[in-house]
Design a protein around this motif. Sequence first.
Motif, PDB file in Angstrom:
ATOM      1  N   ASN A   1      -3.369  -1.208   2.226  1.00 39.62           N
ATOM      2  CA  ASN A   1      -3.562  -2.206   1.168  1.00 39.62           C
ATOM      3  C   ASN A   1      -3.518  -1.659  -0.252  1.00 39.62           C
ATOM      4  OD1 ASN A   1      -4.332  -4.704   2.838  1.00 39.62           O
ATOM      5  ND2 ASN A   1      -5.763  -3.162   3.629  1.00 39.62           N
ATOM      6  N   GLU A   2      -3.755  -0.372  -0.417  1.00 36.08           N
ATOM      7  CA  GLU A   2      -3.852   0.198  -1.762  1.00 36.08           C
ATOM      8  C   GLU A   2      -2.807   1.291  -1.963  1.00 36.08           C
ATOM      9  OE1 GLU A   2      -7.080   2.738  -4.396  1.00 36.08           O
ATOM     10  OE2 GLU A   2      -7.790   1.421  -2.787  1.00 36.08           O
ATOM     11  N   THR A   3      -2.029   1.187  -3.037  1.00 34.65           N
ATOM     12  CA  THR A   3      -1.007   2.185  -3.335  1.00 34.65           C
ATOM     13  C   THR A   3      -1.659   3.454  -3.880  1.00 34.65           C
ATOM     14  OG1 THR A   3       0.575   0.442  -3.883  1.00 34.65           O
ATOM     15  CG2 THR A   3       1.079   2.662  -4.652  1.00 34.65           C
TER      16      THR A   3
ATOM     17  N   GLY B   1       0.824  -1.196   0.000  1.00 32.18           N
ATOM     18  CA  GLY B   1       0.000   0.000   0.000  1.00 32.18           C
ATOM     19  C   GLY B   1       0.859   1.247   0.000  1.00 32.18           C
TER      20      GLY B   1
END
Length: 348
Positions: free
Chosen positions: A316-318, A300
């Motif tokens: 969790n998310e870039t 992330g």
Amino acid sequence: MAKITIDNNFTPVTPDPQYILQVNALKKYFPIKDGMRIVGHVKAVDGVTFNLKRGSTMGLVGESGCGKTTTGRTILRLYDEKSGGQVLFNGKEVYDLSQKELRALRTKMQIIFQDPFSSLSPRMPVGEIIGEAVREHKLVPKAEFNDYIDRVMDNCGLQSFHRQRYPHEFSGGQRQRICIARALALNPEFIVCDEPVSALDVSIQAQIINLLKELQEKYSLTYLFISHDLSVVEHISDTVGVMYLGSLVEYGAKEDIFRNPLHPYTQALFSAIPVPDPTVKMNRIVLEGSIPSPANPPKGCKFHTRCKYCTERCKNETPMQREIEPGHYVVCHLFDKEGVSADETENV
């Protein structure tokens, strides 16, 4: 463990003549070996993107080990290959050039190293240090060589009789002037200044910074100025990029970055700038935890392990780079359309 593959997916950019340098999703990974096997990579530079206009200065700041110097060296092709992305200099991909084309390009791209003593050969007089590349590239006729070197030295605040002296006979500030003269002697268009004043005391720092600004105005030079000193960056830069763990987390005009830092890391970095007024109470932001390893960066957002605004999405998310105001980019979920709005982060 199987060999790790490097993701090289990016959208190529087209050359834009207003920029002398276009860096797009640049990556530089160094292999970690166990004997003959590659078991991982140190992601020193991981997806850096920015553009640099002719005759301007971009300041690159961040903690030690964040990849600032590696970014500069990769741009100059001081490594045999990059791991991904584009480096366009005057519209041409630097890593696609032949050896003959690269040799010609070397006169246009130069670097000033951090340590003015270790970057100078102790066995060569100053005149030879400055003129070695000039002679190698045959930039001036032999009969005019000494006069040319004298002019370059004079432009950098050195005397002609210094040509016969050796580096150990000079002070730190004078040695840095020699390094600047060596870079300037090739008539470059672009210079990477890798912390050129960090080894000098404050009074000499001011002299070198003023010299760099004078030379820029005189020769229309373009600088990538790498530094830890935010006050120096504010003084010399037109645009500023903030790096964290190999990635550019914020980028924009100097006035926008210093007036309104958006990324939590940038805010923490700028809160450490001392205020020369004992009556002013500093709102110091102390980051908890240590910098993660570039060999195993967090999933992330890379900054989420030290960010007090961290959410599950951050883990969790870039985050993607977003333009918050004209020319001011930030990589943070706080400014995503799907996440918290910019208005809600004015107190961040």
